[in-house]
Design an enzyme around this catalytic site. Structure first.
Site, short mmCIF file in Angstrom:
data_model
loop_
_atom_site.label_atom_id
_atom_site.label_comp_id
_atom_site.label_asym_id
_atom_site.label_seq_id
_atom_site.Cartn_x
_atom_site.Cartn_y
_atom_site.Cartn_z
N GLY B 30 0.79 -1.23 0.00
CA GLY B 30 0.00 0.00 0.00
C GLY B 30 0.82 1.27 0.00
N CYS B 239 -28.05 -8.26 -16.81
CA CYS B 239 -27.41 -7.98 -18.09
C CYS B 239 -28.36 -8.35 -19.24
CB CYS B 239 -26.11 -8.75 -18.21
SG CYS B 239 -25.34 -8.65 -19.83
N CYS B 242 -26.48 -11.44 -21.33
CA CYS B 242 -26.24 -12.77 -20.79
C CYS B 242 -27.10 -13.09 -19.59
CB CYS B 242 -24.76 -12.95 -20.44
SG CYS B 242 -24.24 -12.02 -18.99
N CYS B 264 -23.20 -6.21 -18.94
CA CYS B 264 -21.95 -6.49 -18.20
C CYS B 264 -20.85 -5.56 -18.69
CB CYS B 264 -21.48 -7.92 -18.43
SG CYS B 264 -22.46 -9.18 -17.64
N CYS B 270 -19.13 -11.75 -19.90
CA CYS B 270 -20.43 -11.73 -20.56
C CYS B 270 -20.47 -12.77 -21.69
CB CYS B 270 -20.71 -10.33 -21.11
SG CYS B 270 -22.42 -10.06 -21.58
#
Lengths: 215, 292
Positions: B30, B239, B242, B264, B270
């Protein structure tokens, strides 16, 4: 010079671009998933140092990285061959420094636990300005005594607590490395080398002693 | 493959410098490591940081996937993929499961990443405190002292003004209980995927010349309050292509009356979902003719 030339001039990478990339990915994997031994493959070394340590030096060091060698490391030079400092300067052009705290890479042997205090640990603003310790476990007074340090490691990169065995390390290393962990985010990162293999313990790893019965 | 360039465009000394910085970044999860960012053959803001990291990591054995907001077929993704095909001759792929290196702009793939894969994020502004404190000297001291109270004040101001935390992307996280980090402008939907991920995640900011990383199996906590816990986005719809309900959905306006549909954002996911649907249908057809 009286030294046999072949030892020095045949210790580089045959294909520096590919070999340093491959070695680096092992190193990055070693830092990401610490406490595992990984092999870097065989390579000619200019002196009696472990070949993994030499591979890592060739991969990471250049004119921008001051390197420091512990007295025991210098003493381990083979009198028949070129000194290690000559080889480092020849292959990496890294400046060899006399003062430990100036080093970005410190080359140590298994006998050098008490020298860690002299190395750069970074500053609170720049903890990255610290030394990386390359410790050759096959060199130093403790190397062939059968000493073995067992550590229970945890922290970033460890899915579970992992027991790590470091052959050739005396128990003096444990308190030194635990103190180093206390400094986080400052501190030293360790790369332990033994022949073709290496193992990383970064500063973020928590260490506990493991009492080993038998074996 | 282009000749006249070093493998993967950057010269070896630049790669070594980036490689050394990356090891520090992984050792201090980090923390933003300054690095000597190089000029890349494209403007800042197009992923020069991510590309430098990819160039330092990539090898002949790698399969590279590049996504831009989840999609493999947008300008940024296509050109970065073509770039590495040209200068490194590496194999590229659009399949998340096949890739060893995934350079991404602002998304984490829906298919969970595995151990051994490396995600490279493109980062515009690496400093999470920058919009609160513009001085680098100050933010550096704040990180050194773990002085992060002001970050919570910012989130609290959201709650005071809107009734909830209105930050939806680049949602600040705390890594390994120490450094507050900007996870790059990924939607906060993706934040839970950072926590204890089996894959290494590396972040590169080219203009700001900073690198940082989250090693595998590291605690990553999205900042929140006891009474306002962190919550990722959710959608009412699914979606349109899909039918997925658990993925990050893009909202698409389809006419001038404000009608909309969802799709998506991860094109590979997808497509896999759609293919699976089709193959299931094909498999089912003969069984319908079975007696009994």
């Amino acid at each position: 010079m009286a030294f046999a030339a072949e030892g020095l001039y045949q210790s580089g990478f045959e294909n520096p671009v590919e070999q340093s990339q491959q070695c680096y990915r092992y190193l990055l994997e070693g830092f990401s998933r610490p406490g595992r031994w990984a092999s870097l493959g065989a390579i000619n070394t200019p002196t009696s140092i472990s070949s993994s340590l030499w591979t890592i030096l060739l991969t990471l060091c250049d004119v921008e990285t001051p390197v420091w060698l512990s007295p025991a490391m210098i003493a381990a030079d083979d009198p028949e061959r070129h000194p290690l400092t000559t080889a480092i300067k020849f292959y990496t052009a890294s400046p060899i420094v006399e003062i430990a705290s100036q080093a970005q890479f410190a080359l140590l042997t298994s006998a050098d636990a008490d020298l860690l205090k002299g190395l750069a640990i970074g500053t609170p603003e720049y903890p990255d300005r610290s030394a990386t310790c390359l410790v050759d476990l096959s060199l130093g007074t403790a190397a062939n005594t059968g000493a073995m340090l067992h550590l229970a490691c945890s922290g970033p990169g460890f899915a579970d607590i992992r027991t790590v065995s470091l052959p050739g390390l005396s128990s003096a290393w444990l308190p030194a490395m635990q103190e180093n962990r206390q400094l986080f985010p400052l501190g030293l990162d360790f790369i332990f080398c033994r022949q073709e293999e290496f193992l990383v313990i970064p500063r973020s790893t928590s260490l506990e002693a493991v009492k080993c019965t038998s074996q | 493959m282009e000749t006249g360039y070093n493998f993967a465009y950057l010269d070896e000394q630049s790669k070594r410098m980036i490689r050394r910085c990356l090891l520090k970044a992984v050792a201090i999860p980090g923390y933003q490591v300054p690095f000597g960012g190089r000029e890349m053959p494209m403007p800042y803001g197009w992923g020069t940081g991510g590309m430098q990291v990819t160039a330092a990591l990539i090898g002949k054995e790698d399969y590279l996937k590049v996504i831009d907001q989840g999609a493999d077929d947008t300008t940024n993704a296509v050109s970065i993929r073509a770039f590495f095909e040209n200068v490194a001759g590496v194999k590229t792929t659009t399949r998340t499961t096949e890739a060893t290196l995934i350079q991404t702009r602002h998304r984490i793939p829906e298919i969970p990443v595995k151990a051994g894969q490396i995600l490279v994020f493109q980062v515009p502004i690496p400093e999470p405190l920058r919009f609160i404190e513009p001085r680098e000297t100050e933010t550096r001291t704040m990180h050194a002292l773990s002085e992060y109270g002001i970050m919570h004040v910012k989130l609290y101001e959201d709650i005071a003004r809107y009734g909830h935390v209105a930050t939806t992307y680049a949602y600040p996280v705390k890594v390994n209980g120490r450094y507050v980090m900007d996870p790059s402008p990924i939607p906060k939907f993706d934040n839970p995927k950072l926590h204890q991920s089996p894959a290494l995640m590396v972040f590169g900011a080219g203009r700001e010349k900073r690198l940082y990383a989250i090693p595998p199996y590291t605690d990553v906590e999205s900042l929140d309050f006891e009474d306002f816990p962190f919550e990722p986005q959710r959608w009412e719809g699914c979606c349109a292509l899909c039918g997925a309900t658990g993925s990050f959905l893009d909202e698409i306006i389809i006419d001038d009356r404000g009608r909309r549909r969802y799709q998506c954002s991860d094109t590979d996911y997808c497509l896999q979902q759609q293919n699976r649907e089709t193959s299931e249908k094909v498999e089912h057809t003969p069984s319908q003719g079975d007696p009994g």
